[in-house]
Scaffold this motif. Structure first.
Motif, PDB file in Angstrom:
ATOM      1  N   LEU A  15     -40.934  40.891  53.577  1.00  0.00           N
ATOM      2  CA  LEU A  15     -40.903  39.783  52.623  1.00  0.00           C
ATOM      3  C   LEU A  15     -40.692  38.448  53.330  1.00  0.00           C
ATOM      4  O   LEU A  15     -41.193  37.409  52.879  1.00  0.00           O
ATOM      5  CB  LEU A  15     -39.815  40.024  51.585  1.00  0.00           C
ATOM      6  CG  LEU A  15     -40.082  41.171  50.600  1.00  0.00           C
ATOM      7  CD1 LEU A  15     -38.887  41.390  49.693  1.00  0.00           C
ATOM      8  CD2 LEU A  15     -41.339  40.922  49.786  1.00  0.00           C
ATOM      9  N   LYS A  16     -39.979  38.463  54.433  1.00  0.00           N
ATOM     10  CA  LYS A  16     -39.817  37.232  55.207  1.00  0.00           C
ATOM     11  C   LYS A  16     -41.149  36.779  55.804  1.00  0.00           C
ATOM     12  O   LYS A  16     -41.469  35.584  55.825  1.00  0.00           O
ATOM     13  CB  LYS A  16     -38.781  37.433  56.312  1.00  0.00           C
ATOM     14  CG  LYS A  16     -37.347  37.416  55.805  1.00  0.00           C
ATOM     15  CD  LYS A  16     -36.357  37.510  56.944  1.00  0.00           C
ATOM     16  CE  LYS A  16     -36.411  38.856  57.610  1.00  0.00           C
ATOM     17  NZ  LYS A  16     -35.398  38.994  58.689  1.00  0.00           N
ATOM     18  N   ILE A  17     -41.936  37.744  56.285  1.00  0.00           N
ATOM     19  CA  ILE A  17     -43.254  37.392  56.835  1.00  0.00           C
ATOM     20  C   ILE A  17     -44.168  36.895  55.719  1.00  0.00           C
ATOM     21  O   ILE A  17     -44.942  35.949  55.908  1.00  0.00           O
ATOM     22  CB  ILE A  17     -43.873  38.602  57.554  1.00  0.00           C
ATOM     23  CG1 ILE A  17     -42.940  39.107  58.662  1.00  0.00           C
ATOM     24  CG2 ILE A  17     -45.227  38.236  58.153  1.00  0.00           C
ATOM     25  CD1 ILE A  17     -43.420  40.378  59.331  1.00  0.00           C
ATOM     26  N   VAL A  18     -44.097  37.536  54.547  1.00  0.00           N
ATOM     27  CA  VAL A  18     -44.873  37.078  53.389  1.00  0.00           C
ATOM     28  C   VAL A  18     -44.516  35.628  53.062  1.00  0.00           C
ATOM     29  O   VAL A  18     -45.389  34.794  52.807  1.00  0.00           O
ATOM     30  CB  VAL A  18     -44.608  37.985  52.170  1.00  0.00           C
ATOM     31  CG1 VAL A  18     -45.155  37.353  50.887  1.00  0.00           C
ATOM     32  CG2 VAL A  18     -45.231  39.360  52.380  1.00  0.00           C
ATOM     33  N   ASN A  19     -43.241  35.325  53.073  1.00  0.00           N
ATOM     34  CA  ASN A  19     -42.774  33.971  52.773  1.00  0.00           C
ATOM     35  C   ASN A  19     -43.287  32.953  53.792  1.00  0.00           C
ATOM     36  O   ASN A  19     -43.489  31.779  53.473  1.00  0.00           O
ATOM     37  CB  ASN A  19     -41.247  33.947  52.738  1.00  0.00           C
ATOM     38  CG  ASN A  19     -40.695  32.622  52.260  1.00  0.00           C
ATOM     39  OD1 ASN A  19     -40.964  32.203  51.138  1.00  0.00           O
ATOM     40  ND2 ASN A  19     -39.939  31.952  53.112  1.00  0.00           N
ATOM     41  N   GLU A  20     -43.534  33.431  55.000  1.00  0.00           N
ATOM     42  CA  GLU A  20     -44.030  32.549  56.065  1.00  0.00           C
ATOM     43  C   GLU A  20     -45.544  32.395  56.026  1.00  0.00           C
ATOM     44  O   GLU A  20     -46.073  31.295  56.199  1.00  0.00           O
ATOM     45  CB  GLU A  20     -43.593  33.120  57.417  1.00  0.00           C
ATOM     46  CG  GLU A  20     -44.108  32.357  58.619  1.00  0.00           C
ATOM     47  CD  GLU A  20     -43.800  33.067  59.924  1.00  0.00           C
ATOM     48  OE1 GLU A  20     -44.422  32.725  60.942  1.00  0.00           O
ATOM     49  OE2 GLU A  20     -42.944  33.981  59.920  1.00  0.00           O
ATOM     50  N   LYS A  21     -46.272  33.505  55.779  1.00  0.00           N
ATOM     51  CA  LYS A  21     -47.732  33.500  55.882  1.00  0.00           C
ATOM     52  C   LYS A  21     -48.443  33.186  54.568  1.00  0.00           C
ATOM     53  O   LYS A  21     -49.623  32.844  54.577  1.00  0.00           O
ATOM     54  CB  LYS A  21     -48.220  34.854  56.419  1.00  0.00           C
ATOM     55  CG  LYS A  21     -47.684  35.196  57.810  1.00  0.00           C
ATOM     56  CD  LYS A  21     -48.094  34.177  58.843  1.00  0.00           C
ATOM     57  CE  LYS A  21     -47.581  34.533  60.228  1.00  0.00           C
ATOM     58  NZ  LYS A  21     -47.936  33.512  61.236  1.00  0.00           N
TER      59      LYS A  21
END
Length: 544
Positions: free
Chosen positions: A302-308
């Motif tokens: 979810l952190k990567i989703v928030n970034e990408k």
């Protein structure tokens, strides 16, 4: 040195998704929060933990100097020469089209354990497929006439049915039986011979096929010396069947969506949907708890989703994998845990930067709160009073369909290849994956085998069929055999395995996947404009 107070933890929780650098000890606090927040005495436990943590802090003043840095390694596995962009860099979030269709919407009553009901459903499926096959014969002007197994022809003839073995034993060249339906064959069966002389074969239990051969009848049995095999339906030839017939037997919502895309979206319109940018899909396995052990894979994802900021996020169950009743007693109310997981995903999806990103949550047969066999209805989630909350959150069935621009995607949380290889006769072995994917297309189902490795409600077999006038362009499924990600091209369709999990050891995947779909051009087929990329996540401790 400052002690950690409730305010510190609250700030940490509120900002958890905004950066990659986390205090190792604060991460430990967060993990404790995740594992215990469903317990009634959580706040007391939390205070006790903070008190114990602060005692440790006094003993070791250097403890907070450790930093966890998450390293992301991106590895392209298919069409790696193509240049793609993450969703955050794309300018088509407002233009692209997305929709979804469930294979089943509502809960249902299990009926498929009664032997009489199973026999009736198998007979209905053989009859139904024989009708479809006859339609294809007429459309393609083929000189084929289906005959009863006990026909009067002395020369070779065509017979139709499904493959099985006595007592569902391991399939081999010497025990393959073709079972006909009641209408044409009175339920007659015949053993298939001459299989050992065929160089290219692919047989599994429940497979629907047409056999060309010459029969031999004696007082004990009927046997056919096989000279040719037509396994499944010739769906890859793109012949269109009568729409009125299809509407009576297949998912009407699926057919309506397929027809809308075919009629409304011409080439120019499709290019406008892409707006000269690719589509970015992120996929992960939702494992958060294995027995009573908490895993942070979903948090990292979810952190990567928030970034990408991808266009589409697909999260596949199982979310909670339990192997014993003792574990259930330890972890408490599993419904509360699932509600907490879903709320966590929704909290991320509600962010303004992700309002154009669609999140799809799909259950697994291993999820303890969704007890249904295939097809599985969506997870039940009680929507709050604010109707805007779930605008970009979609709880889908297993399997289900996702439409992105002109692309139709069939998706399941089950390993469809593993299900077929458990009882299979196939050669040459190097073509096994191609043959199995081809049979999924020709059998009109992600789960054509019966009996199957997975629990299937046989009375709902039509819910597991995709309509033949529009075969999905992409099939997405995980691997249960700890196999690497892969893409298999079959008749211009793509079978994408984005990640693997070891079901026997209950180990989640250690990587996530990106799928990128580039805009179409006159010269580019779908297989030449799709990219599969793995994201391998690792963490290292550094010192400030």
């Amino acid at each position: 040195m400052k002690e950690i107070k409730h305010a510190d933890v609250k700030y940490f929780l509120d900002t958890y998704y905004t950066g990659n650098k986390l205090s190792a000890e604060l991460k430990e606090v967060f993990d404790f929060y995740e594992r215990n927040s469903h317990k009634n005495n959580f706040f007391k436990l939390f205070e006790e933990y903070l008190e114990e943590y602060n005692k440790r802090l006094i003993k070791d003043e250097n403890m907070l100097k450790d930093i966890v840095v998450y390293n992301y390694e991106y590895v392209k596995l298919y069409n790696n020469e193509l240049i793609v962009k993450p969703g955050v860099e794309c300018n088509n979030k407002c233009e692209f089209y997305v929709n979804c269709i469930n294979t089943i919407d509502n809960y249902y009553k299990f009926l498929g354990l009664d032997s009489t009901i199973i026999s009736d459903c198998i007979n209905n499926k053989i009859t139904f497929f024989s009708e479809l096959y006859t339609m294809y014969i007429k459309k393609l002007n083929l000189n084929i006439q289906l005959n009863p197994i006990l026909n009067m022809d002395e020369e070779e003839s065509y017979i139709f049915g499904r493959i099985y073995t006595d007592n569902d034993i391991k399939i081999s060249e010497t025990n393959i039986i073709l079972e006909g339906n009641l209408d044409l064959n009175n339920g007659n069966k015949t053993q298939l011979l001459n299989i050992n002389n065929m160089k290219r074969i692919c047989f599994f239990l429940g497979q629907i096929l047409t056999i060309k051969g010459k029969k031999e009848i004696n007082q004990f049995s009927t046997k056919y010396y096989v000279s040719d095999i037509h396994a499944g339906l010739p769906t890859f030839l793109n012949e269109k069947l009568d729409i009125d017939f299809l509407l009576k037997h297949f998912n009407c919502k699926e057919i309506e969506e397929d027809n809308k895309i075919e009629k409304v979206y011409n080439q120019n319109h499709i290019l406008q949907l892409y707006n000269n940018d690719n589509i970015h899909i992120m996929i992960c396995n939702g494992y958060t708890h294995i027995d009573n052990e908490y895993k942070d894979n979903l948090d990292t994802f979810l952190k990567i989703v928030n970034e990408k900021l991808p266009h589409v996020v697909i999260i596949l169950g199982p979310f909670l994998y339990i192997r014993s009743n003792e574990t259930i007693q330890k972890i408490g109310d599993i419904n509360v845990i699932y509600e907490y997981i879903f709320n966590k995903i929704i909290k991320v999806a509600k962010k303004e930067s992700l309002e154009k990103t669609h999140f799809y949550i799909i259950p697994s047969l291993y999820d303890p709160i969704n007890i249904y066999p295939l097809p599985q209805p969506p997870f039940f989630y009680e929507q709050n009073d604010d109707n805007t909350i779930l605008k970009n959150i979609h709880f889908l069935s297993n399997p289900s369909y996702i439409y992105i621009n002109e692309i139709k995607i069939a998706i399941t949380s089950c390993d469809i290849i593993y299900a077929l290889t458990s009882n299979l006769l196939c050669r040459p072995s190097e073509l096994k994956l191609f043959f199995l994917c081809e049979q999924i297309i020709k059998q009109l189902s992600l789960f054509p085998a019966y009996p199957s490795e997975y629990n299937i409600e046989i009375t709902k077999f039509k819910n597991l069929l995709f309509q033949p006038n529009k075969i999905p362009d992409i099939f997405i499924f995980p691997s249960f055999t700890n196999q690497k990600s892969y893409v298999q091209e079959v008749h211009k369709k793509l079978f994408i395995c984005p990640y693997s999990i070891d079901i026997k050891k209950a180990q989640p995947c250690n990587f996530f996947s990106n799928i990128y779909i580039l805009p179409p051009t006159d010269s580019q087929e779908l297989v030449k404009r799709v990219v599969l990329e793995n994201i391998v996540v690792s963490d290292n401790k550094e010192t400030d």
